[in-house]
Design an enzyme around this catalytic site. Structure first.
Site, mmCIF file in Angstrom:
data_model
loop_
_atom_site.group_PDB
_atom_site.id
_atom_site.type_symbol
_atom_site.label_atom_id
_atom_site.label_comp_id
_atom_site.label_asym_id
_atom_site.label_seq_id
_atom_site.Cartn_x
_atom_site.Cartn_y
_atom_site.Cartn_z
ATOM 1 N N ASP A 101 0.851 -1.183 0.000
ATOM 2 C CA ASP A 101 0.000 0.000 0.000
ATOM 3 C C ASP A 101 0.892 1.240 0.000
ATOM 4 O O ASP A 101 1.883 1.298 0.737
ATOM 5 C CB ASP A 101 -0.885 -0.033 1.250
ATOM 6 C CG ASP A 101 -1.842 1.141 1.308
ATOM 7 O OD1 ASP A 101 -1.436 2.186 1.845
ATOM 8 O OD2 ASP A 101 -2.974 1.015 0.828
ATOM 9 N N ASN B 208 -2.779 13.226 -3.223
ATOM 10 C CA ASN B 208 -3.895 13.789 -3.986
ATOM 11 C C ASN B 208 -4.300 15.166 -3.457
ATOM 12 O O ASN B 208 -4.607 16.081 -4.231
ATOM 13 C CB ASN B 208 -5.091 12.837 -3.943
ATOM 14 C CG ASN B 208 -4.905 11.633 -4.854
ATOM 15 O OD1 ASN B 208 -4.268 11.726 -5.897
ATOM 16 N ND2 ASN B 208 -5.453 10.506 -4.457
ATOM 17 N N ASP C 196 -2.092 10.116 -10.110
ATOM 18 C CA ASP C 196 -2.083 9.135 -11.199
ATOM 19 C C ASP C 196 -0.653 8.838 -11.649
ATOM 20 O O ASP C 196 -0.313 7.690 -11.966
ATOM 21 C CB ASP C 196 -2.895 9.654 -12.388
ATOM 22 C CG ASP C 196 -4.395 9.643 -12.116
ATOM 23 O OD1 ASP C 196 -4.806 9.034 -11.109
ATOM 24 O OD2 ASP C 196 -5.149 10.243 -12.912
ATOM 25 N N GLU D 44 -4.725 2.439 -4.176
ATOM 26 C CA GLU D 44 -3.270 2.550 -4.027
ATOM 27 C C GLU D 44 -2.655 1.256 -3.505
ATOM 28 O O GLU D 44 -1.524 1.251 -3.019
ATOM 29 C CB GLU D 44 -2.920 3.715 -3.095
ATOM 30 C CG GLU D 44 -3.348 3.538 -1.653
ATOM 31 C CD GLU D 44 -4.747 4.103 -1.379
ATOM 32 O OE1 GLU D 44 -4.983 4.495 -0.237
ATOM 33 O OE2 GLU D 44 -5.574 4.155 -2.311
#
Length: 357
Positions: free
Chosen positions: A223, A231, A240, A267
């Site tokens: 992860d 973000n 992205d 993720e």
């Protein structure tokens, strides 16, 4: 081994490379092995030069195909060179084995199909025109085309090659179109568009296959640490980019170690790898974390949980075990791996392997 007639360009060129060796053997029989050499008019004085050139080219091609599987640009040049070689070699062989009456004439249809695969409709018509032009020129230079037995043979061969070549090219074009569609559907079903990795569905299928096979393997469930902050602070476009770069890194590392990488979701990522000895695992993780730290988009931190098939061979339970260890790695400070034995690997530069508390 699964048999399929849907072949990509690399597999198709391998097939043609094998066929060249077969036709080379047939040619040797025609020129040197009775009763073929006795009953088929042939000129053996020039054949050794063609034989030598053919062997050298085909050996070079085999080596190139072996080394260039993933080098699309160089492979493209090899494919085009193969079509040109086939054209020269076939005309030369026919000229030495009866000219317009050569028993090797039917091979011309394979030359047309070969050109069609890579140059589509243009390749089909160019190969037909170029071969028929050379064939007719061979007739003018080697026989008296005013005689019925010669001009009738040339006329009928040209006619049938055009008919069969066009229909063969049509079938080949449809096959390639179906292959492209099949590859597209496979991509949509099994690959994640953003990271380029295999998707969650593929992961579940591969995990079941590995468990059923009885092979010893490791599962790493990972992860990206604090991905929400990426973000929030840099925007979703940067997020992205991070996902894509992590995908590139994990794919390269898993491939180098005979494993596979998957985007599990969001993720989260998963790696299926052969089971390493402790020192090899440490080296693998050292290099992986170094690559993540030096990522182009942003320095990336990840946590992983590891589970091994020797601990649990039921896919759901093995995944649950890796997930619990991933959670434990997160709770212990992130940027680390909770290993099979409960030990904790730290992803920092001065990492240590220590007993988890």
């Amino acid at each position: 081994m699964k048999l399929s007639l849907y072949l990509n360009d690399y597999e198709t060129e391998k097939l043609f490379s094998y066929l060249r060796w077969l036709f080379l053997l047939v040619s040797v029989m025609i020129f040197y092995v009775p009763p073929f050499s006795i009953n088929i008019p042939s000129k053996t004085e020039l054949f050794p030069y063609l034989l030598t050139a053919g062997c050298i080219y085909m050996l070079v091609t085999q080596i190139a195909l072996y080394r260039m599987r993933d080098n699309k640009k160089n492979l493209h040049y090899v494919l085009k060179a193969g079509i040109l070689f086939d054209y020269i070699a076939l005309i030369w062989l026919m000229a030495l084995s009866g000219g317009v009456h050569s028993p090797l004439y039917p091979i011309s249809i394979l030359f047309v199909l070969h050109a069609t695969i890579y140059w589509r409709t243009k390749g089909a018509f160019i190969s037909l025109l170029s071969f028929n032009a050379a064939y007719i020129a061979m007739g003018y230079m080697t026989v008296d085309l005013s005689l019925f037995e010669h001009y009738f043979t040339v006329m009928m061969n040209v006619f049938f090659l055009c008919i069969i070549g066009v229909f063969g090219a049509l079938i080949m074009l449809r096959e390639r179109s179906h292959f492209v569609q099949k590859e597209t559907y496979h991509f949509l079903m099994h690959q994640d568009y953003l990271s380029g990795l295999f998707n969650h569905r593929s992961f579940q299928e591969k995990l079941r296959e590995n468990a059923a096979s009885g092979k010893s393997f490791s599962l790493l469930l990972g992860d990206i640490d604090d991905f929400k902050k990426v973000n929030d602070e840099y925007g979703h476009q940067k997020g992205d980019e991070v996902i894509k770069e992590v995908g590139d890194i994990l794919r390269a590392f898993s491939s180098d170690h005979k494993g596979q990488a998957f985007r599990y979701g969001g993720e989260e990522f998963a790696l299926l790898l052969p089971r390493f000895e402790e020192e090899h695992l440490t080296s693998f993780l050292d290099k992986l974390y170094e690559e993540l730290r030096n990522a182009r988009s942003l320095p990336i931190s990840m946590s992983f949980g590891q589970a091994g098939s020797f601990e649990e061979n039921e896919p759901g339970k093995l995944l649950s075990l890796a997930d619990k260890r991933l959670y434990k790695a997160k709770q212990s400070g992130k940027k680390r791996v909770c290993l099979e034995g409960g030990e904790m690997y730290s992803g920092d530069l001065d990492h240590v392997i220590k007993e988890a508390k």
